[in-house]
Design an enzyme around this catalytic site. Structure first.
Site, mmCIF file in Angstrom:
data_model
loop_
_atom_site.group_PDB
_atom_site.id
_atom_site.type_symbol
_atom_site.label_atom_id
_atom_site.label_comp_id
_atom_site.label_asym_id
_atom_site.label_seq_id
_atom_site.Cartn_x
_atom_site.Cartn_y
_atom_site.Cartn_z
ATOM 1 N N ARG A 49 40.404 98.297 30.667
ATOM 2 C CA ARG A 49 40.807 98.886 31.954
ATOM 3 C C ARG A 49 40.667 100.400 31.860
ATOM 4 N NH1 ARG A 49 45.840 99.908 32.468
ATOM 5 N NH2 ARG A 49 46.661 97.866 31.877
ATOM 6 N N TYR A 101 33.756 102.771 58.609
ATOM 7 C CA TYR A 101 33.811 101.380 58.200
ATOM 8 C C TYR A 101 35.182 100.791 58.559
ATOM 9 C CZ TYR A 101 33.834 97.367 55.106
ATOM 10 O OH TYR A 101 33.933 96.101 54.601
ATOM 11 N N ASP A 173 31.903 109.275 52.574
ATOM 12 C CA ASP A 173 31.463 107.926 52.224
ATOM 13 C C ASP A 173 29.939 107.933 52.378
ATOM 14 O OD1 ASP A 173 30.630 105.257 52.318
ATOM 15 O OD2 ASP A 173 32.468 104.559 53.269
ATOM 16 N N LYS A 198 26.196 97.852 48.497
ATOM 17 C CA LYS A 198 25.112 97.979 49.466
ATOM 18 C C LYS A 198 23.833 98.455 48.776
ATOM 19 C CE LYS A 198 28.667 96.863 51.970
ATOM 20 N NZ LYS A 198 29.509 97.780 52.691
#
Ligand SMILES: *Cc1c(COP(=O)(O)O)cnc(C)c1O
Length: 386
Positions: A49, A101, A173, A198
């Site tokens: 992590r 978004y 973004d 994407k």
């Protein structure tokens, strides 16, 4: 660095060879933990992590591509956004571009809201209007340019200049553009976020998010948040992204070449009433976009003319696939008001222009003639007979 061009950086950037073996692809370090040679004697890693070599290779790559100080990889674009928003405090307010978004809107409206961290929608495409929306509690702005789904262009440098005068952090973004087409940090932004699901992944086979910060202080804080909240990207998905990014420039060149042809085709089609694409000279965002990005990208929105049935259009498509998401090699189409932007209340959707007739097209890298003939036959069939 033995290269100057992003085309080369996509392939050789970041940590591009495995130190130990010389493997030209960073191995998938599928491990959760690491042997310690004695108390406190770690070999650079202690728990995945906190740090994993495959993820680190991706993180250093995206940081280099965006020209940032450090990169961070997350389990999704929303996990990246959530981690970045966690840099702020209760009582702070964030301004967001008027069409962002849907998930970005939702996490602010329904999750961060519980922590007393508020938002306000602002038309960032109009710098003067944006400046009027600034109040003392505004600590950050989230911009998408072109914004989702109306492809509204924001002058990133203008917004960054205004924001910095007011001590506001500028978050962009950059999902729709990728660092190949637009590098927001070089335009004055402070933090870049990606849904790497994407274009960066590019093959519709991985869900991932990335964030890049521009200062050491932000890097320390985001590393702490990433490790504390734990929404990290796994080693296999990190590998898939590194692999996807290697071909980003060749894919984007084809995506954008196809998109310009598709947008011109739609623009001239009598069955289409509106086209939103900043790569068209007639688009209001054309000039600003060209100042800050290589071209108009490969996302197009449009509305069918009166007398066309949108449902018949979607059902008539044979090649272009009706699905959420974008940026993969295959052409995808979606209906923002019921799909990607359904989490935004109808009044707000109407206010910002996300109508029920709006169609969003992610132009793939198939042969453009096949894409156009599919769109053409579906538009023809969608015409309601009188
Ligand atoms: C998809 C998307 C997101 C969210 O990313 P996920 O990987 O789906 O969590 C954020 N911003 C934009 C512009 C997107 O298209």
């Amino acid at each position: 660095m033995a290269y100057k061009n992003i085309n080369t950086a996509l392939i050789h950037g970041g940590i591009s060879t495995d130190e130990r073996t010389g493997a030209v692809n960073i191995p998938i370090y599928q491990t959760s933990t690491y042997k310690q040679d004695g108390l406190g004697k770690m070999r650079g890693y202690e728990y995945s992590r906190t740090g994993n070599p495959t993820r680190e290779a991706l993180e250093s790559l995206i940081s280099e591509l965006e020209g940032g100080h450090a990169g961070f990889a997350f389990a999704s674009g929303m996990a990246a956004t959530t981690a970045v928003l966690s840099l702020f405090n209760s009582g702070d307010r964030i301004l967001i571009s008027s069409n962002v978004y849907g998930g970005t809107f939702r996490v602010l409206d329904k999750v961060f809201d519980h922590f007393g961290f508020t938002y306000r929608i602002s038309d960032t495409s109009d710098p003067a209007a944006f400046e009027r929306d600034i109040t003392d509690d505004v600590k950050a702005v989230i911009i998408e340019s072109p914004a989702n789904p109306l492809m509204t262009v924001t002058d990133i440098r203008a917004i960054a200049d205004i924001s910095h005068r007011h001590g506001i952090t500028v978050i962009v973004d950059n999902t729709f553009m990728t660092p190949y087409l637009q590098q927001p940090l070089k335009l004055g932004a402070d933090i870049v976020i990606h849904s790497a699901t994407k274009y960066l992944g590019g093959h519709s086979d991985v869900v991932a998010g990335l964030a890049v910060v521009s200062t050491e202080e932000q890097a320390k804080r985001l590393a702490f948040i990433q490790n504390s909240t734990g929404g990290v990207l796994g080693p296999f998905d990190s590998f898939l992204l590194i692999r996807g990014i290697k071909t980003l420039s060749v894919r984007m060149d084809r995506h954008t070449e196809n998109a310009l042809k598709a947008a011109s085709f739609l623009h001239e089609h009598k069955g289409v009433s509106k086209v939103f694409y900043p790569g068209l000279e007639s688009d209001p965002g054309y000039e600003v976009n060209l100042r800050q990005a290589k071209n108009g990208g490969a996302m197009i929105s449009f509305e069918l003319a009166e007398g066309h049935d949108i449902n018949t259009f979607f059902e008539s498509l044979e090649l272009v696939t009706l699905a959420e998401s974008l940026g993969g090699v295959e052409s995808l189409v979606c209906h923002p008001s019921t799909m990607t932007h359904a989490s935004i209340p109808k009044e707000i959707r109407d206010q910002v222009g996300i109508t029920d007739g709006l169609i969003r097209l992610s132009v793939g890298i198939e042969d453009i003639d096949d894409i156009l003939s599919d769109l053409s036959q579906a538009i023809d069939r969608s015409e309601v007979r009188k």
